[in-house]
Design a protein around this motif. Structure first.
Motif, mmCIF file in Angstrom:
data_model
loop_
_atom_site.group_PDB
_atom_site.id
_atom_site.type_symbol
_atom_site.label_atom_id
_atom_site.label_comp_id
_atom_site.label_asym_id
_atom_site.label_seq_id
_atom_site.Cartn_x
_atom_site.Cartn_y
_atom_site.Cartn_z
ATOM 1 N N ARG A 61 51.690 31.077 15.200
ATOM 2 C CA ARG A 61 50.406 31.655 14.793
ATOM 3 C C ARG A 61 49.654 32.236 15.985
ATOM 4 N NH1 ARG A 61 46.889 27.542 11.593
ATOM 5 N NH2 ARG A 61 45.781 29.473 11.032
ATOM 6 N N VAL A 62 50.093 31.920 17.201
ATOM 7 C CA VAL A 62 49.383 32.399 18.381
ATOM 8 C C VAL A 62 50.349 32.991 19.388
ATOM 9 C CG1 VAL A 62 47.548 30.687 18.114
ATOM 10 C CG2 VAL A 62 49.500 30.176 19.604
ATOM 11 N N GLU A 63 49.794 33.805 20.232
ATOM 12 C CA GLU A 63 50.491 34.371 21.392
ATOM 13 C C GLU A 63 49.583 34.150 22.589
ATOM 14 O OE1 GLU A 63 50.840 38.901 23.025
ATOM 15 O OE2 GLU A 63 51.531 38.515 20.976
ATOM 16 N N THR A 64 50.054 33.481 23.638
ATOM 17 C CA THR A 64 49.200 33.238 24.797
ATOM 18 C C THR A 64 49.704 34.009 26.001
ATOM 19 O OG1 THR A 64 50.349 31.316 25.748
ATOM 20 C CG2 THR A 64 48.818 30.893 23.927
ATOM 21 N N ALA A 65 48.771 34.351 26.870
ATOM 22 C CA ALA A 65 49.105 35.029 28.117
ATOM 23 C C ALA A 65 48.183 34.509 29.200
ATOM 24 C CB ALA A 65 48.939 36.540 27.973
ATOM 25 N N TYR A 66 48.643 34.570 30.447
ATOM 26 C CA TYR A 66 47.789 34.157 31.558
ATOM 27 C C TYR A 66 48.025 35.049 32.758
ATOM 28 C CZ TYR A 66 51.998 31.723 33.293
ATOM 29 O OH TYR A 66 53.268 31.416 33.726
ATOM 30 N N VAL A 67 47.008 35.155 33.573
ATOM 31 C CA VAL A 67 47.122 35.816 34.870
ATOM 32 C C VAL A 67 46.602 34.850 35.921
ATOM 33 C CG1 VAL A 67 46.492 37.799 36.291
ATOM 34 C CG2 VAL A 67 46.813 38.085 33.817
ATOM 35 N N GLU A 68 47.391 34.642 36.976
ATOM 36 C CA GLU A 68 47.061 33.692 38.036
ATOM 37 C C GLU A 68 46.375 34.375 39.212
ATOM 38 O OE1 GLU A 68 51.371 32.653 38.097
ATOM 39 O OE2 GLU A 68 50.592 30.613 38.407
ATOM 40 N N SER A 69 45.762 33.548 40.042
ATOM 41 C CA SER A 69 45.212 33.965 41.340
ATOM 42 C C SER A 69 44.151 35.058 41.205
ATOM 43 C CB SER A 69 46.339 34.433 42.265
ATOM 44 O OG SER A 69 47.261 33.388 42.498
ATOM 45 N N ILE A 70 43.254 34.896 40.230
ATOM 46 C CA ILE A 70 42.138 35.817 40.056
ATOM 47 C C ILE A 70 40.857 35.062 40.401
ATOM 48 C CG2 ILE A 70 40.905 37.303 38.455
ATOM 49 C CD1 ILE A 70 43.734 38.243 39.087
ATOM 50 N N ASP A 71 40.333 35.307 41.585
ATOM 51 C CA ASP A 71 39.189 34.518 42.064
ATOM 52 C C ASP A 71 37.897 34.931 41.390
ATOM 53 O OD1 ASP A 71 37.852 32.595 43.635
ATOM 54 O OD2 ASP A 71 37.254 34.137 45.056
ATOM 55 N N GLY A 72 37.613 36.213 41.337
ATOM 56 C CA GLY A 72 36.365 36.678 40.747
ATOM 57 C C GLY A 72 36.153 38.147 41.050
ATOM 58 N N GLY A 73 34.929 38.616 40.856
ATOM 59 C CA GLY A 73 34.573 39.982 41.213
ATOM 60 C C GLY A 73 35.305 41.030 40.386
ATOM 61 N N ALA A 74 35.575 42.171 41.022
ATOM 62 C CA ALA A 74 36.187 43.297 40.330
ATOM 63 C C ALA A 74 37.574 42.957 39.799
ATOM 64 C CB ALA A 74 36.261 44.497 41.276
ATOM 65 N N ASP A 75 38.295 42.122 40.514
ATOM 66 C CA ASP A 75 39.633 41.736 40.072
ATOM 67 C C ASP A 75 39.559 40.990 38.740
ATOM 68 O OD1 ASP A 75 42.294 42.044 40.646
ATOM 69 O OD2 ASP A 75 42.463 40.168 41.768
ATOM 70 N N ALA A 76 38.619 40.057 38.622
ATOM 71 C CA ALA A 76 38.457 39.310 37.384
ATOM 72 C C ALA A 76 38.028 40.234 36.251
ATOM 73 C CB ALA A 76 37.437 38.189 37.572
ATOM 74 N N GLU A 77 37.084 41.129 36.519
ATOM 75 C CA GLU A 77 36.620 42.037 35.469
ATOM 76 C C GLU A 77 37.767 42.915 34.980
ATOM 77 O OE1 GLU A 77 33.133 45.350 34.592
ATOM 78 O OE2 GLU A 77 32.931 43.932 36.261
ATOM 79 N N ARG A 78 38.611 43.363 35.895
ATOM 80 C CA ARG A 78 39.745 44.200 35.507
ATOM 81 C C ARG A 78 40.678 43.454 34.562
ATOM 82 N NH1 ARG A 78 44.676 43.913 37.127
ATOM 83 N NH2 ARG A 78 44.154 42.598 38.924
ATOM 84 N N VAL A 79 41.010 42.210 34.893
ATOM 85 C CA VAL A 79 41.954 41.441 34.075
ATOM 86 C C VAL A 79 41.342 41.107 32.716
ATOM 87 C CG1 VAL A 79 43.162 39.225 33.899
ATOM 88 C CG2 VAL A 79 43.203 40.510 36.047
ATOM 89 N N ILE A 80 40.084 40.681 32.703
ATOM 90 C CA ILE A 80 39.427 40.335 31.444
ATOM 91 C C ILE A 80 39.315 41.571 30.554
ATOM 92 C CG2 ILE A 80 37.274 39.505 30.409
ATOM 93 C CD1 ILE A 80 36.902 37.878 33.081
ATOM 94 N N ASN A 97 33.655 31.530 39.202
ATOM 95 C CA ASN A 97 33.592 32.894 39.711
ATOM 96 C C ASN A 97 33.941 33.936 38.655
ATOM 97 O OD1 ASN A 97 33.007 31.628 42.079
ATOM 98 N ND2 ASN A 97 34.754 32.404 43.227
ATOM 99 N N HIS A 98 34.439 33.514 37.499
ATOM 100 C CA HIS A 98 34.740 34.462 36.424
ATOM 101 C C HIS A 98 33.526 34.756 35.545
ATOM 102 C CE1 HIS A 98 39.151 32.794 36.607
ATOM 103 N NE2 HIS A 98 38.896 33.664 37.581
#
Length: 354
Positions: A61-80, A97-98
């Motif tokens: 019923r679900v599909e999960t995904a993850y991204v590692e080593s995302i501290d915060g800032g622009a990198d976090a906004e891009r992934v989210i 920091n997210h």
């Protein structure tokens, strides 16, 4: 730069709840943003155990995904934003920091359910969640106080969450060892094994008996092991400290992730502010090292039951700050507002805040 990895697990779902109308037999896509590598212990590892519980509970019923080593800032906004743009119906940010990046993306995707760990920004489609980790910190502090006379803390950032933990450990230690003292080294990172090890060695050079940390690698545990000292860890890291690892605070995120996912699947998800601890089984401590005597275990276990039942609060008055000012009067309990905005050291912590 720390490498980033993404892992996606495919399945099928019945509905998307807040995330919009479901297509028959489509899965609910759930994204996790991690601040460090998953590894085999620590903060991110414990969140990933929760993700795995989701897969076991809901199957296809679900599909999960993850991204590692995302501290915060622009990198976090891009992934989210990438998760949101790819029709993920539920997105978890697992680091303080997210918070701001997630809030910005959530405002632009009102039909997606966003959840942020440890922060304070909430919206109609952005929930916040955390544990009362200070309860377990108080208990591991008691262990430190019964096994030594001083604590050295490798700390990340001087935010209320971390200050609560430092203070709780100090209070726990001083409840059983009144002359106990705590020293802190700030490294401005959640995950930097090199800095963590350097800070741990510096504290050991100053003569502390027990180490603790608010960082995500086993470097502090390994430092204690290498130098014949003790450590109370963040997450069960006993495999890295056969002799040094006395116990650890342990998070139990899985039931929360299952509950919130179920709400999205059945269309009942709403924003919330969740803050639970030992009484709700969101926190506990790791098994004791053989070096911890039975009488120490008995004292700490009894206090755990007092916390579980509500008979004891780690910050109940009298609570006195490092400067001698009274923060909570004798016989009184602190309110959550004071705990969530904590910006002081208690008596027994040496040095000043950065």
């Amino acid at each position: 730069m720390t490498p980033k990895r993404t892992s996606i697990f495919l399945a099928a779902a019945l509905g998307l709840g807040l995330a919009g109308p479901a297509v028959a037999d489509d899965p609910l896509k759930i994204g996790f943003v991690y601040s460090s590598l998953i590894g085999d212990a620590g903060w991110t590892y414990q969140h990933d155990l929760g993700r795995l519980m989701l897969e076991e509970e809901f199957g296809d019923r679900v599909e999960t995904a993850y991204v590692e080593s995302i501290d915060g800032g622009a990198d976090a906004e891009r992934v989210i934003r990438q998760f949101a743009s790819q029709d993920f119906g539920l997105i978890f940010g697992t680091s303080f920091n997210h918070m701001n990046p997630m809030a910005r993306v959530a405002a632009q995707f009102p039909d997606i359910a966003f959840e942020h760990a440890t922060g304070y920004t909430q919206d109609t489609n952005l929930a916040i969640y955390h544990t009362r980790a200070y309860e377990s910190r108080y208990l591991v502090g008691m262990v430190a106080g019964l096994m030594g006379d001083s604590l050295g803390v490798v700390a990340s950032y001087p935010i209320p969450e971390v200050l609560r933990g430092i203070n709780a450990m100090t209070l726990g230690a001083r409840s059983v060892n009144p002359d106990f003292t705590t020293r802190v080294v700030w490294i401005s990172s959640w995950f930097d094994p090199g800095l963590e090890r350097t800070a741990a060695d510096a504290l050991l050079d100053q003569g502390v008996d027990v180490l603790a940390h608010f960082t995500d690698s086993p470097a502090v545990v390994q430092a204690a092991e290498d130098r014949g000292k003790y450590v109370v860890a963040l997450g069960d890291m006993a495999q890295y400290g056969e002799n040094s690892h006395l116990t650890a605070l342990v998070y139990n995120w899985g039931p929360y992730y299952v509950e919130r996912t179920r709400m999205v699947l059945d269309g009942t998800w709403e924003t919330a502010n969740t803050w639970e601890g030992i009484g709700a089984d969101m926190m506990t401590i790791a098994p004791y090292n053989d070096a911890v005597p039975q009488d120490v275990r008995d004292v700490v276990d009894a206090k755990m039951e007092d916390i579980r039942s509500g008979a004891f609060h780690p910050f109940q008055g009298p609570l006195v700050a490092q400067d001698g000012s009274e923060k909570v009067a004798d016989g009184e309990l602190p309110d959550d507002g004071m705990l969530l905005s904590m910006d002081f050291y208690v008596e027994g912590v040496e040095g000043s805040l950065p």
